[in-house]
Design a protein around this motif. Sequence first.
Motif, PDB file in Angstrom:
ATOM      1  N   VAL A 268       0.679  -1.485  -0.357  1.00  0.00           N
ATOM      2  CA  VAL A 268      -0.417  -0.480   0.118  1.00  0.00           C
ATOM      3  C   VAL A 268       1.389   1.150   0.324  1.00  0.00           C
ATOM      4  O   VAL A 268       0.401   2.021  -0.348  1.00  0.00           O
ATOM      5  N   ALA A 269       1.744   1.003   0.302  1.00  0.00           N
ATOM      6  CA  ALA A 269       2.986   2.242   0.586  1.00  0.00           C
ATOM      7  C   ALA A 269       3.358   2.515  -0.532  1.00  0.00           C
ATOM      8  O   ALA A 269       3.232   3.934  -1.272  1.00  0.00           O
ATOM      9  N   VAL A 270       3.515   2.301  -1.502  1.00  0.00           N
ATOM     10  CA  VAL A 270       3.408   2.676  -2.558  1.00  0.00           C
ATOM     11  C   VAL A 270       2.799   3.911  -3.730  1.00  0.00           C
ATOM     12  O   VAL A 270       2.918   4.764  -3.765  1.00  0.00           O
ATOM     13  N   VAL A 408      -5.019   9.493 -10.805  1.00  0.00           N
ATOM     14  CA  VAL A 408      -4.825   9.150 -11.184  1.00  0.00           C
ATOM     15  C   VAL A 408      -3.310   8.363 -11.293  1.00  0.00           C
ATOM     16  O   VAL A 408      -3.285   6.790 -11.949  1.00  0.00           O
ATOM     17  N   VAL A 409      -2.483   9.139 -10.448  1.00  0.00           N
ATOM     18  CA  VAL A 409      -1.084   8.059 -10.325  1.00  0.00           C
ATOM     19  C   VAL A 409      -1.849   7.285  -9.272  1.00  0.00           C
ATOM     20  O   VAL A 409      -0.432   6.254  -9.307  1.00  0.00           O
ATOM     21  N   GLY A 410      -1.790   7.367  -8.173  1.00  0.00           N
ATOM     22  CA  GLY A 410      -2.430   6.393  -7.231  1.00  0.00           C
ATOM     23  C   GLY A 410      -2.977   5.066  -7.941  1.00  0.00           C
ATOM     24  O   GLY A 410      -2.274   3.927  -7.175  1.00  0.00           O
ATOM     25  N   LEU A 411      -4.003   5.337  -8.467  1.00  0.00           N
ATOM     26  CA  LEU A 411      -4.550   3.997  -9.184  1.00  0.00           C
ATOM     27  C   LEU A 411      -3.892   3.491  -9.999  1.00  0.00           C
ATOM     28  O   LEU A 411      -3.427   2.331 -10.398  1.00  0.00           O
ATOM     29  N   ALA A 414      -0.553   1.770  -8.308  1.00  0.00           N
ATOM     30  CA  ALA A 414      -1.601   0.060  -7.420  1.00  0.00           C
ATOM     31  C   ALA A 414      -1.700  -0.524  -8.627  1.00  0.00           C
ATOM     32  O   ALA A 414      -1.473  -1.628  -7.993  1.00  0.00           O
ATOM     33  N   LEU A 415      -2.388  -0.607  -9.859  1.00  0.00           N
ATOM     34  CA  LEU A 415      -2.420  -1.473 -10.804  1.00  0.00           C
ATOM     35  C   LEU A 415      -1.438  -1.691 -11.785  1.00  0.00           C
ATOM     36  O   LEU A 415      -1.415  -2.968 -11.539  1.00  0.00           O
TER      37      LEU A 415
END
Length: 418
Positions: A268-270, A408-411, A414-415
Amino acid sequence: MVDPTTEPLLVLVSRIAVAFGIGALIGLERERSESGGTFAGSRTFPLFAIFGALVQAFFPDLLPVALIALALPLTVAYGGKIMTEGDLGLTTLTAALLTVVLGALATHSHRGMVLSIIAGGVVTALLSAKGTIHGFVDRIDESERRASVKFVLVVLVVLPLLPDRELAVLFGLNPRFVWLMVVFVTGLSFVAYVLSRTVGAERGIALTGVLGGFVSSTATTVSMAERSTDAPSLYRICAFSTVIASIVMFPRAAVEIAVVNPALLPHVAVPLGAMTVTGTLVAGLVYWRSTPESAIETDVENPFRLRPALFFGVVFAGVLLVSESAHSWVGASGVYVTAFLSGLADVDAISITLSRLAAEGAISQQVATTGIVIGAIANTLVKAGLAWLLGTRRLALLVTAILGVVSVVGLGFALVQF
């Protein structure tokens, strides 16, 4: 427990030295204090600590007797202090007895030594912060004090009484775990609330966003939106505070995940870290181009209130049940829908819920990570919506653009990482 008398002499001497250091640290603080210096100071407190250390090392069974024997002359000396100075404060007397216990802890065991160092630092900080603590208490009105007392009493009474097991009548929920998470989340908010009250009205705009975000990012967003309406020229600085308050929930969620499921934290930290860094950099650019105002205030309430805590408990329990059921019925997509809907109201509940389910093996780490990010994105959308609803068009456009990039960056992270 290891017998200190059987340990190498160097180890015992080092632990007594630690006790001396703790006593000296507290003694220096008491020497500086106007109320404590005449009673006991930089020489007496190290002696208290060494006394406790030696008694624990060689006569551990006599430690209670030693404490009572020391308490008697201390009480007499304290009585003399009251007669000569008229000072009724018990702080120095209590600190003296506590120093003896900390000295004994230092020679009790290695764990005791570590604990005594930590406790000694906390005690010194607490003694040094007399003015700050009294100032903070003076700034809290009577209704907030009553609310805090009620909350603490309910926590102390309710938590031990709740069964620590899954109950069929509650659809498999563990009531003690649910209430413990309520206390944990409220405690995080209260720490930030104390800091915001301590800093006071002169805090800068950056601290406004950070502390306001930890206490209530929604309240901060509403306050900044209304501020931009009253003073449209401040839309950039209000946008900065709104964005900072919104992205503070990412490291806050990381703290909660680290407590509930440390194994999930590296995953999750990434994405959360990328969202935090991106939002901070873009918001920093906006701040650099704006004219800061030194005292923009946010209306945050004491989080130690019973009704909001109970509401969070109900939300958390509901999200926990729905998330687990949705995954069983629909799979990962059900978790994502639940995460999005839950995130519209609260990020804490979905973060803790998915961390718990991942720890139990009910869902994969990938699903948990993606769900937490989706919940965070949903909550940022709410902040953008509030900016459009209550603020100026310029504020809304700027907040939406920044939080859109952050989402957008977070998703994306995550993917990509799985």
